[in-house]
Design an enzyme around this catalytic site. Structure first.
Site, PDB file in Angstrom:
ATOM      1  N   ASP A  63       0.877  -1.318  -0.134  1.00 57.50           N
ATOM      2  CA  ASP A  63      -0.039  -0.024   0.001  1.00 57.50           C
ATOM      3  C   ASP A  63       0.953   1.398   0.016  1.00 57.50           C
ATOM      4  OD1 ASP A  63       0.813  -0.457   2.428  1.00 57.50           O
ATOM      5  OD2 ASP A  63      -1.053  -0.985   3.424  1.00 57.50           O
ATOM      6  N   ASP A 132      -7.784  -2.454  14.190  1.00 53.69           N
ATOM      7  CA  ASP A 132      -9.053  -2.729  13.745  1.00 53.69           C
ATOM      8  C   ASP A 132      -9.170  -4.169  12.979  1.00 53.69           C
ATOM      9  OD1 ASP A 132      -8.227  -2.125  11.459  1.00 53.69           O
ATOM     10  OD2 ASP A 132      -9.261  -0.313  10.981  1.00 53.69           O
ATOM     11  N   HIS A 134      -7.491  -4.686  10.023  1.00 52.09           N
ATOM     12  CA  HIS A 134      -7.115  -4.537   8.649  1.00 52.09           C
ATOM     13  C   HIS A 134      -5.745  -5.280   8.218  1.00 52.09           C
ATOM     14  CE1 HIS A 134      -4.840  -0.545   9.979  1.00 52.09           C
ATOM     15  NE2 HIS A 134      -4.102  -1.369   9.333  1.00 52.09           N
ATOM     16  N   GLU A 139      -9.640  -1.868   5.356  1.00 55.69           N
ATOM     17  CA  GLU A 139     -10.200  -1.396   6.327  1.00 55.69           C
ATOM     18  C   GLU A 139     -11.602  -2.442   6.662  1.00 55.69           C
ATOM     19  OE1 GLU A 139      -8.703   0.083   8.486  1.00 55.69           O
ATOM     20  OE2 GLU A 139      -8.186   2.044   7.979  1.00 55.69           O
TER      21      GLU A 139
HETATM   22  C1  F6R Z   1       1.292  -1.291   5.987  1.00 54.69           C
HETATM   23  C2  F6R Z   1       0.219  -2.227   6.253  1.00 54.69           C
HETATM   24  C3  F6R Z   1      -0.635  -2.238   7.539  1.00 54.69           C
HETATM   25  C4  F6R Z   1       0.111  -2.390   8.689  1.00 54.69           C
HETATM   26  C5  F6R Z   1      -0.876  -2.291   9.869  1.00 54.69           C
HETATM   27  C6  F6R Z   1      -0.090  -2.386  11.211  1.00 54.69           C
HETATM   28  O1  F6R Z   1       1.882  -1.737   4.718  1.00 54.69           O
HETATM   29  O2  F6R Z   1      -0.001  -3.503   5.587  1.00 54.69           O
HETATM   30  O3  F6R Z   1      -1.755  -3.286   7.421  1.00 54.69           O
HETATM   31  O4  F6R Z   1       0.763  -3.973   8.849  1.00 54.69           O
HETATM   32  O5  F6R Z   1      -1.492  -0.972  10.022  1.00 54.69           O
HETATM   33  O6  F6R Z   1       0.882  -1.469  11.507  1.00 54.69           O
HETATM   34  P1  F6R Z   1       2.141  -1.444  12.704  1.00 54.69           P
HETATM   35  O7  F6R Z   1       2.812  -2.572  12.293  1.00 54.69           O
HETATM   36  O8  F6R Z   1       2.660   0.051  12.508  1.00 54.69           O
HETATM   37  O9  F6R Z   1       1.246  -1.753  13.825  1.00 54.69           O
END
Ligand code: F6R
Length: 256
Positions: A63, A132, A134, A139
């Site tokens: 992403d 959440d 994701h 989301e």
């Molecule tokens: C970002 C992604 C997101 C993160 C998630 C957890 O490329 O794929 O799904 O893995 O937001 O973020 P952290 O690791 O910062 O807790």
């Protein structure tokens, strides 16, 4: 899903690192799907110190924030080059991070999907999980069969990610993300989660129903996914004792 609970993030990360080392040694032209955020940082640090040849490896990131140029310190393009790619002998032409400033976003998303297919599909997808539930930036309420597209971040995710920006107001609302359908086509996935802040999302992902309200729960349908957790992230799992037993008592043919 194989659930692997380790004492700390370091040892849980070591398992994911070993999966990548093995893959790149067996298949030097492997295609990796990569995530950003805090979770995979240890993994990337550890990969930098392994003696691996990345010349033929292709990568696709999950992403990117829409509206951020590559040079922006909060962009995932910047994050990936800073934390991983610049330390490797990877060929820049084999690196793919969604463009945060596409002229035509819809066209860009369709092309990203085509590029993954043209590269032969993703061999191993690295994933983190949001509080959440994701994965990527899919989301809650994302279609379980979605493809690469624009999504709108929830207030919770924008708040979580504000630490990478100068204040909440600067966190973009929109992103480009691989879809859940795109992620599900990876031949293997490894989901990492550390700390008690992730415990609720992890329990819902592994032991809850498959639902668009917890997008990561779609991984229950994936034929080859490992979930590597530390104790904190595993704290709300009801069957933790069973997962431990399974991991420690693998039949010899599977442990090899
Ligand atoms: C970002 C992604 C997101 C993160 C998630 C957890 O490329 O794929 O799904 O893995 O937001 O973020 P952290 O690791 O910062 O807790």
């Amino acid at each position: 899903m194989e659930i692997i609970i380790q004492v700390d993030a370091e040892s849980a990360t070591a398992i994911a690192a070993e999966m990548i080392v093995r893959l790149l040694r067996e298949k030097p032209n492997a295609v990796l799907g990569l995530a950003t955020g805090s979770t995979p940082l240890r993994l990337y640090r550890s990969l930098v110190h392994k003696k691996l040849d990345w010349r033929k490896v292709t990568t696709f990131n999950l992403d990117e924030y829409l509206g951020l140029p590559k040079t922006h310190p909060g962009s995932y393009y910047h994050f990936m080059w800073d934390n991983l790619f610049r330390h490797l002998n990877i060929s820049p032409k084999n690196v793919h991070v969604p463009d945060g400033m596409p002229k035509d976003a819809m066209k860009f998303c369709a092309k990203y999907e085509q590029q993954i297919v043209a590269a032969g599909g993703i061999d191993l997808q690295v994933l983190g999980v949001g509080g959440d539930g994701h994965i990527g930036f899919n989301e809650p309420t994302s279609s379980l069969t979605s493809r690469t597209r624009i999504k709108t971040l929830t207030p919770e995710t924008r708040k979580d990610n504000a630490r990478f920006f100068d204040g909440m107001d600067r966190v973009p609302h929109h992103v480009i993300t691989m879809g859940l359908g795109t992620i599900m086509e990876a031949r293997q996935c490894v989901l990492l989660a550390f700390g008690s802040k992730k415990a609720r999302a992890v329990a819902a992902t592994i032991e809850g129903p498959i639902t668009a309200n917890v997008p990561a729960s779609i991984l229950q349908m994936h034929p080859n996914t490992k979930v590597c957790l530390d104790k904190g992230a595993a704290a709300k799992l009801k069957r933790a004792d069973y997962y431990h037993w399974v991991f420690e008592n693998k039949p010899r043919w599977e442990a090899a």
